[in-house]
Scaffold this motif. Structure first.
Motif, PDB file in Angstrom:
ATOM      1  N   ALA A 142       0.828  -1.209   0.000  1.00  8.49           N
ATOM      2  CA  ALA A 142       0.000   0.000   0.000  1.00  8.49           C
ATOM      3  C   ALA A 142       0.857   1.252   0.000  1.00  8.49           C
ATOM      4  N   SER A 143       2.023   1.222   0.626  1.00  6.70           N
ATOM      5  CA  SER A 143       2.882   2.413   0.615  1.00  6.70           C
ATOM      6  C   SER A 143       3.495   2.641  -0.765  1.00  6.70           C
ATOM      7  N   LYS A 144       3.564   1.586  -1.582  1.00  7.22           N
ATOM      8  CA  LYS A 144       4.066   1.709  -2.952  1.00  7.22           C
ATOM      9  C   LYS A 144       2.936   1.913  -3.959  1.00  7.22           C
ATOM     10  N   ASN A 145       1.716   2.173  -3.476  1.00  7.65           N
ATOM     11  CA  ASN A 145       0.529   2.383  -4.318  1.00  7.65           C
ATOM     12  C   ASN A 145       0.145   1.139  -5.113  1.00  7.65           C
ATOM     13  N   THR A 146       0.390  -0.029  -4.554  1.00  4.23           N
ATOM     14  CA  THR A 146      -0.092  -1.282  -5.142  1.00  4.23           C
ATOM     15  C   THR A 146      -0.841  -2.022  -4.041  1.00  4.23           C
ATOM     16  N   GLY A 147      -1.350  -3.191  -4.331  1.00  6.23           N
ATOM     17  CA  GLY A 147      -2.037  -3.981  -3.311  1.00  6.23           C
ATOM     18  C   GLY A 147      -3.545  -3.872  -3.428  1.00  6.23           C
ATOM     19  N   ASN A 148      -4.215  -4.734  -2.688  1.00  7.13           N
ATOM     20  CA  ASN A 148      -5.667  -4.827  -2.792  1.00  7.13           C
ATOM     21  C   ASN A 148      -6.390  -3.631  -2.198  1.00  7.13           C
ATOM     22  N   ALA A 149      -5.863  -3.042  -1.143  1.00 14.40           N
ATOM     23  CA  ALA A 149      -6.529  -1.899  -0.522  1.00 14.40           C
ATOM     24  C   ALA A 149      -6.521  -0.689  -1.456  1.00 14.40           C
ATOM     25  N   VAL A 150      -5.414  -0.471  -2.144  1.00 14.58           N
ATOM     26  CA  VAL A 150      -5.331   0.647  -3.091  1.00 14.58           C
ATOM     27  C   VAL A 150      -6.216   0.369  -4.297  1.00 14.58           C
ATOM     28  N   ARG A 151      -6.278  -0.902  -4.718  1.00 13.74           N
ATOM     29  CA  ARG A 151      -7.153  -1.270  -5.830  1.00 13.74           C
ATOM     30  C   ARG A 151      -8.617  -1.022  -5.463  1.00 13.74           C
ATOM     31  N   LYS A 152      -8.974  -1.309  -4.222  1.00  9.98           N
ATOM     32  CA  LYS A 152     -10.337  -1.054  -3.747  1.00  9.98           C
ATOM     33  C   LYS A 152     -10.650   0.445  -3.789  1.00  9.98           C
ATOM     34  N   ARG A 153      -9.686   1.276  -3.402  1.00  9.89           N
ATOM     35  CA  ARG A 153      -9.884   2.729  -3.459  1.00  9.89           C
ATOM     36  C   ARG A 153     -10.071   3.190  -4.908  1.00  9.89           C
ATOM     37  N   GLU A 154      -9.282   2.628  -5.827  1.00  7.46           N
ATOM     38  CA  GLU A 154      -9.413   2.989  -7.236  1.00  7.46           C
ATOM     39  C   GLU A 154     -10.784   2.583  -7.780  1.00  7.46           C
ATOM     40  N   GLU A 155     -11.278   1.412  -7.380  1.00  6.75           N
ATOM     41  CA  GLU A 155     -12.623   0.986  -7.791  1.00  6.75           C
ATOM     42  C   GLU A 155     -13.684   1.945  -7.275  1.00  6.75           C
ATOM     43  N   MET A 156     -13.518   2.392  -6.044  1.00  5.05           N
ATOM     44  CA  MET A 156     -14.468   3.333  -5.443  1.00  5.05           C
ATOM     45  C   MET A 156     -14.464   4.650  -6.216  1.00  5.05           C
ATOM     46  N   HIS A 157     -13.280   5.122  -6.590  1.00  5.05           N
ATOM     47  CA  HIS A 157     -13.196   6.372  -7.349  1.00  5.05           C
ATOM     48  C   HIS A 157     -13.788   6.219  -8.745  1.00  5.05           C
ATOM     49  N   LYS A 158     -13.578   5.047  -9.382  1.00  5.90           N
ATOM     50  CA  LYS A 158     -14.164   4.806 -10.705  1.00  5.90           C
ATOM     51  C   LYS A 158     -15.680   4.797 -10.633  1.00  5.90           C
ATOM     52  N   MET A 159     -16.214   4.183  -9.583  1.00 11.03           N
ATOM     53  CA  MET A 159     -17.665   4.129  -9.407  1.00 11.03           C
ATOM     54  C   MET A 159     -18.229   5.541  -9.213  1.00 11.03           C
ATOM     55  N   ALA A 160     -17.549   6.345  -8.404  1.00  8.07           N
ATOM     56  CA  ALA A 160     -18.008   7.715  -8.171  1.00  8.07           C
ATOM     57  C   ALA A 160     -17.911   8.538  -9.448  1.00  8.07           C
ATOM     58  N   ASP A 161     -16.862   8.310 -10.233  1.00  3.80           N
ATOM     59  CA  ASP A 161     -16.693   9.058 -11.487  1.00  3.80           C
ATOM     60  C   ASP A 161     -17.756   8.654 -12.503  1.00  3.80           C
ATOM     61  N   ALA A 162     -18.107   7.360 -12.528  1.00  3.43           N
ATOM     62  CA  ALA A 162     -19.118   6.896 -13.473  1.00  3.43           C
ATOM     63  C   ALA A 162     -20.506   7.437 -13.134  1.00  3.43           C
ATOM     64  N   ASN A 163     -20.744   7.728 -11.853  1.00  2.25           N
ATOM     65  CA  ASN A 163     -22.059   8.194 -11.418  1.00  2.25           C
ATOM     66  C   ASN A 163     -22.084   9.683 -11.079  1.00  2.25           C
ATOM     67  N   LYS A 164     -21.138  10.443 -11.618  1.00  6.51           N
ATOM     68  CA  LYS A 164     -21.116  11.866 -11.250  1.00  6.51           C
ATOM     69  C   LYS A 164     -22.282  12.635 -11.857  1.00  6.51           C
ATOM     70  N   ALA A 165     -23.020  12.025 -12.780  1.00  3.38           N
ATOM     71  CA  ALA A 165     -24.223  12.693 -13.312  1.00  3.38           C
ATOM     72  C   ALA A 165     -25.297  12.798 -12.240  1.00  3.38           C
ATOM     73  N   PHE A 166     -25.220  11.937 -11.227  1.00  3.15           N
ATOM     74  CA  PHE A 166     -26.223  11.967 -10.159  1.00  3.15           C
ATOM     75  C   PHE A 166     -25.785  12.806  -8.961  1.00  3.15           C
ATOM     76  N   ALA A 167     -24.722  13.582  -9.127  1.00  6.71           N
ATOM     77  CA  ALA A 167     -24.215  14.408  -8.026  1.00  6.71           C
ATOM     78  C   ALA A 167     -25.226  15.462  -7.608  1.00  6.71           C
ATOM     79  N   LYS A 168     -26.172  15.783  -8.490  1.00  4.92           N
ATOM     80  CA  LYS A 168     -27.182  16.783  -8.141  1.00  4.92           C
ATOM     81  C   LYS A 168     -28.127  16.295  -7.060  1.00  4.92           C
ATOM     82  N   TYR A 169     -28.142  14.963  -6.810  1.00  4.14           N
ATOM     83  CA  TYR A 169     -29.022  14.405  -5.793  1.00  4.14           C
ATOM     84  C   TYR A 169     -28.347  14.297  -4.427  1.00  4.14           C
ATOM     85  N   ARG A 170     -27.258  15.027  -4.236  1.00  2.85           N
ATOM     86  CA  ARG A 170     -26.558  14.996  -2.941  1.00  2.85           C
ATOM     87  C   ARG A 170     -27.469  15.405  -1.825  1.00  2.85           C
ATOM     88  N   PHE A 171     -27.221  14.886  -0.661  1.00  6.92           N
ATOM     89  CA  PHE A 171     -28.027  15.226   0.501  1.00  6.92           C
ATOM     90  C   PHE A 171     -27.151  15.659   1.641  1.00  6.92           C
TER      91      PHE A 171
END
Length: 156
Positions: free
Chosen positions: A127-156
């Protein structure tokens, strides 16, 4: 979740050896069935192995690993008009740290290896070298948020 008022934040006291709140948070997440002394032993063995393998300060390596695994965005399901949208939200710093620690420990537990200290050491190094499963999980989370940024107007 309480209906009347939000509970007060509990103050986490630093661990006795390194005087770090992050180490105490790690110990509390590793702990199973109240065996805190065993969790301390695992963490301190891991830190000794980190110091031997990386030739760096182990606390700095752990802080870098948690920083690399900390997400900036997450998605939450929001039900609007009969359909459910994944709404991207910014992550508060304390929640981001908690998620990073949780992801590092779950990927560590799923890793093949001898002891928990060895697996934790390898996961922190990855993780300190920016590899590993935890960093991959963070990248997946960011991809999901980027794919759904059209729904950002529904923030609460």
């Amino acid at each position: 979740m309480p209906r009347r008022r939000t509970p007060k934040k509990r103050i986490v006291l630093p661990d006795p050896v390194y005087e770090s709140r992050l180490i105490e948070l790690l110990v509390r997440q590793i702990m199973r069935q109240g065996k805190k002394s065993l969790a301390y032993k695992i963490i301190y063995d891991c830190m000794n192995q980190l110091a031997d393998t990386t030739q760096q300060e182990p606390l700095a390596v752990i802080e870098q690993a948690v920083r690399n695994a900390t997400p900036l965005l997450e998605v939450k399901a929001r039900r609007i008009g009969g359909s459910t949208y994944q709404v991207p939200l910014e992550v508060r710093p304390d929640r981001g740290t908690a998620l990073a620690i949780r992801w590092i420990l779950t990927s560590c537990r799923n890793r093949a290896g001898k002891t928990m200290a060895n697996k934790l050491t390898q996961e922190f190094i990855d993780a300190s070298k920016n590899t590993g499963n935890a960093v991959r999980k963070r990248e997946e989370m960011h991809k999901m948020a980027d794919a759904n940024k059209a729904f950002a107007k529904y923030r609460f």
